[in-house]
Design a protein around this motif. Structure first.
Motif, mmCIF file in Angstrom:
data_model
loop_
_atom_site.group_PDB
_atom_site.id
_atom_site.type_symbol
_atom_site.label_atom_id
_atom_site.label_comp_id
_atom_site.label_asym_id
_atom_site.label_seq_id
_atom_site.Cartn_x
_atom_site.Cartn_y
_atom_site.Cartn_z
ATOM 1 N N VAL A 124 0.866 -1.177 0.000
ATOM 2 C CA VAL A 124 0.000 0.000 0.000
ATOM 3 C C VAL A 124 0.901 1.225 0.000
ATOM 4 O O VAL A 124 2.071 1.154 0.389
ATOM 5 N N TYR A 125 0.349 2.344 -0.420
ATOM 6 C CA TYR A 125 1.102 3.592 -0.420
ATOM 7 C C TYR A 125 1.076 4.212 0.969
ATOM 8 O O TYR A 125 0.015 4.358 1.575
ATOM 9 N N GLU A 126 2.248 4.578 1.469
ATOM 10 C CA GLU A 126 2.364 5.232 2.778
ATOM 11 C C GLU A 126 2.722 6.694 2.517
ATOM 12 O O GLU A 126 3.834 7.009 2.104
ATOM 13 N N PRO A 127 1.744 7.603 2.707
ATOM 14 C CA PRO A 127 1.949 8.992 2.306
ATOM 15 C C PRO A 127 3.073 9.729 3.036
ATOM 16 O O PRO A 127 3.760 10.548 2.431
ATOM 17 N N LYS A 128 3.269 9.476 4.327
ATOM 18 C CA LYS A 128 4.321 10.194 5.062
ATOM 19 C C LYS A 128 5.698 9.894 4.474
ATOM 20 O O LYS A 128 6.521 10.783 4.305
ATOM 21 N N GLY A 129 5.952 8.630 4.170
ATOM 22 C CA GLY A 129 7.230 8.247 3.575
ATOM 23 C C GLY A 129 7.261 8.426 2.073
ATOM 24 O O GLY A 129 8.324 8.399 1.449
ATOM 25 N N GLY A 130 6.083 8.571 1.479
ATOM 26 C CA GLY A 130 6.006 8.786 0.042
ATOM 27 C C GLY A 130 6.363 7.575 -0.794
ATOM 28 O O GLY A 130 6.859 7.719 -1.913
ATOM 29 N N GLU A 131 6.101 6.367 -0.246
ATOM 30 C CA GLU A 131 6.438 5.160 -1.004
ATOM 31 C C GLU A 131 5.505 4.019 -0.624
ATOM 32 O O GLU A 131 4.778 4.089 0.363
ATOM 33 N N ASP A 132 5.549 2.973 -1.441
ATOM 34 C CA ASP A 132 4.770 1.779 -1.121
ATOM 35 C C ASP A 132 5.466 1.015 0.001
ATOM 36 O O ASP A 132 6.701 0.993 0.080
ATOM 37 N N VAL A 133 4.645 0.404 0.865
ATOM 38 C CA VAL A 133 5.168 -0.445 1.928
ATOM 39 C C VAL A 133 4.425 -1.775 1.891
ATOM 40 O O VAL A 133 3.244 -1.828 1.549
ATOM 41 N N SER A 134 5.105 -2.829 2.242
ATOM 42 C CA SER A 134 4.499 -4.157 2.250
ATOM 43 C C SER A 134 3.939 -4.479 3.632
ATOM 44 O O SER A 134 4.329 -3.870 4.634
ATOM 45 N N LEU A 135 3.045 -5.455 3.663
ATOM 46 C CA LEU A 135 2.552 -5.950 4.951
ATOM 47 C C LEU A 135 3.721 -6.466 5.778
ATOM 48 O O LEU A 135 3.756 -6.278 6.997
ATOM 49 N N ARG A 136 4.704 -7.078 5.146
ATOM 50 C CA ARG A 136 5.890 -7.573 5.852
ATOM 51 C C ARG A 136 6.577 -6.420 6.590
ATOM 52 O O ARG A 136 6.903 -6.535 7.765
ATOM 53 N N LEU A 137 6.778 -5.291 5.911
ATOM 54 C CA LEU A 137 7.411 -4.147 6.533
ATOM 55 C C LEU A 137 6.564 -3.635 7.704
ATOM 56 O O LEU A 137 7.103 -3.337 8.774
ATOM 57 N N VAL A 138 5.253 -3.545 7.529
ATOM 58 C CA VAL A 138 4.372 -3.068 8.594
ATOM 59 C C VAL A 138 4.498 -3.958 9.824
ATOM 60 O O VAL A 138 4.650 -3.468 10.947
ATOM 61 N N MET A 139 4.469 -5.262 9.616
ATOM 62 C CA MET A 139 4.556 -6.180 10.757
ATOM 63 C C MET A 139 5.924 -6.105 11.437
ATOM 64 O O MET A 139 6.015 -6.090 12.667
ATOM 65 N N PHE A 140 6.996 -6.020 10.641
ATOM 66 C CA PHE A 140 8.325 -5.876 11.238
ATOM 67 C C PHE A 140 8.449 -4.543 11.966
ATOM 68 O O PHE A 140 9.061 -4.467 13.028
ATOM 69 N N HIS A 141 7.855 -3.498 11.395
ATOM 70 C CA HIS A 141 7.893 -2.202 12.069
ATOM 71 C C HIS A 141 7.198 -2.277 13.431
ATOM 72 O O HIS A 141 7.696 -1.740 14.415
ATOM 73 N N LEU A 142 6.059 -2.942 13.487
ATOM 74 C CA LEU A 142 5.335 -3.072 14.763
ATOM 75 C C LEU A 142 6.139 -3.888 15.767
ATOM 76 O O LEU A 142 6.176 -3.546 16.958
#
Length: 168
Positions: A126-144
């Motif tokens: 999905v597009y993450e507006p603050k970072g201005g790029e697409d992010v994967s569910l994998r990245l979201v879960m690792f970030h959490l």
């Protein structure tokens, strides 16, 4: 109340392993708050910081909501305690209660689990507006996982200051 904390499996597929580590860290935060009164949960770590265990729970409700519901699922909803992206507002737990903070946090965790489970794979982006790029569910879960692990270290120190309890 005693929180059940299930250790991640030693061997598992990638998605199961990531999910287990995220749930382990979620449980760790809850465990750090077990057996404390609202007053103890609001106790601030040390001046000038206003950080408290209840503030951490409120903050993580905002983080779960922002990453899973607002960014990943595209819901047009405000944060729990703020209508901006200012997660710091959540740290002010001076008038909050365990019931209020944990209810919001548990609600957001359940939403996050449903969103993660319905995604086809960890590669969905999905597009993450603050970072201005697409992010994967994998990245979201690792970030959490990273966010919980960092704040669980804070929680451990705060809890030790309240009643001397230390440990994983």
């Amino acid at each position: 109340m005693t929180t059940e904390r299930i250790p991640p499996p030693a061997v598992a597929g990638e998605r199961e392993m990531i999910r287990a580590f995220l749930d382990y860290h979620r449980s760790t935060l809850a465990m750090k708050c077990d057996g404390l009164s609202d007053e103890q949960l609001r106790r601030q770590s040390m001046p000038p910081s206003t950080l408290s265990l209840l503030g951490l729970v409120r903050h993580m409700a905002e983080v779960e909501r922002a990453w899973f519901r607002r960014i990943f699922d595209g819901e047009d909803i405000p944060l729990v305690w703020s209508d901006s992206r200012d997660f710091q507002v959540a740290y002010d737990a001076s008038t909050s209660t365990r019931a209020e903070a944990f209810s919001a946090w548990e609600t957001e965790v359940e939403h996050a689990r449903r969103i993660e489970e319905k995604a086809e794979s960890l590669d969905v982006t999905v597009y993450e507006p603050k970072g201005g790029e697409d992010v994967s569910l994998r990245l979201v879960m690792f970030h959490l996982i990273h966010e919980y692990a960092r704040h669980n270290g804070h929680a451990d120190l705060i809890r030790e200051g309240i009643d001397g309890t230390v440990g994983a």
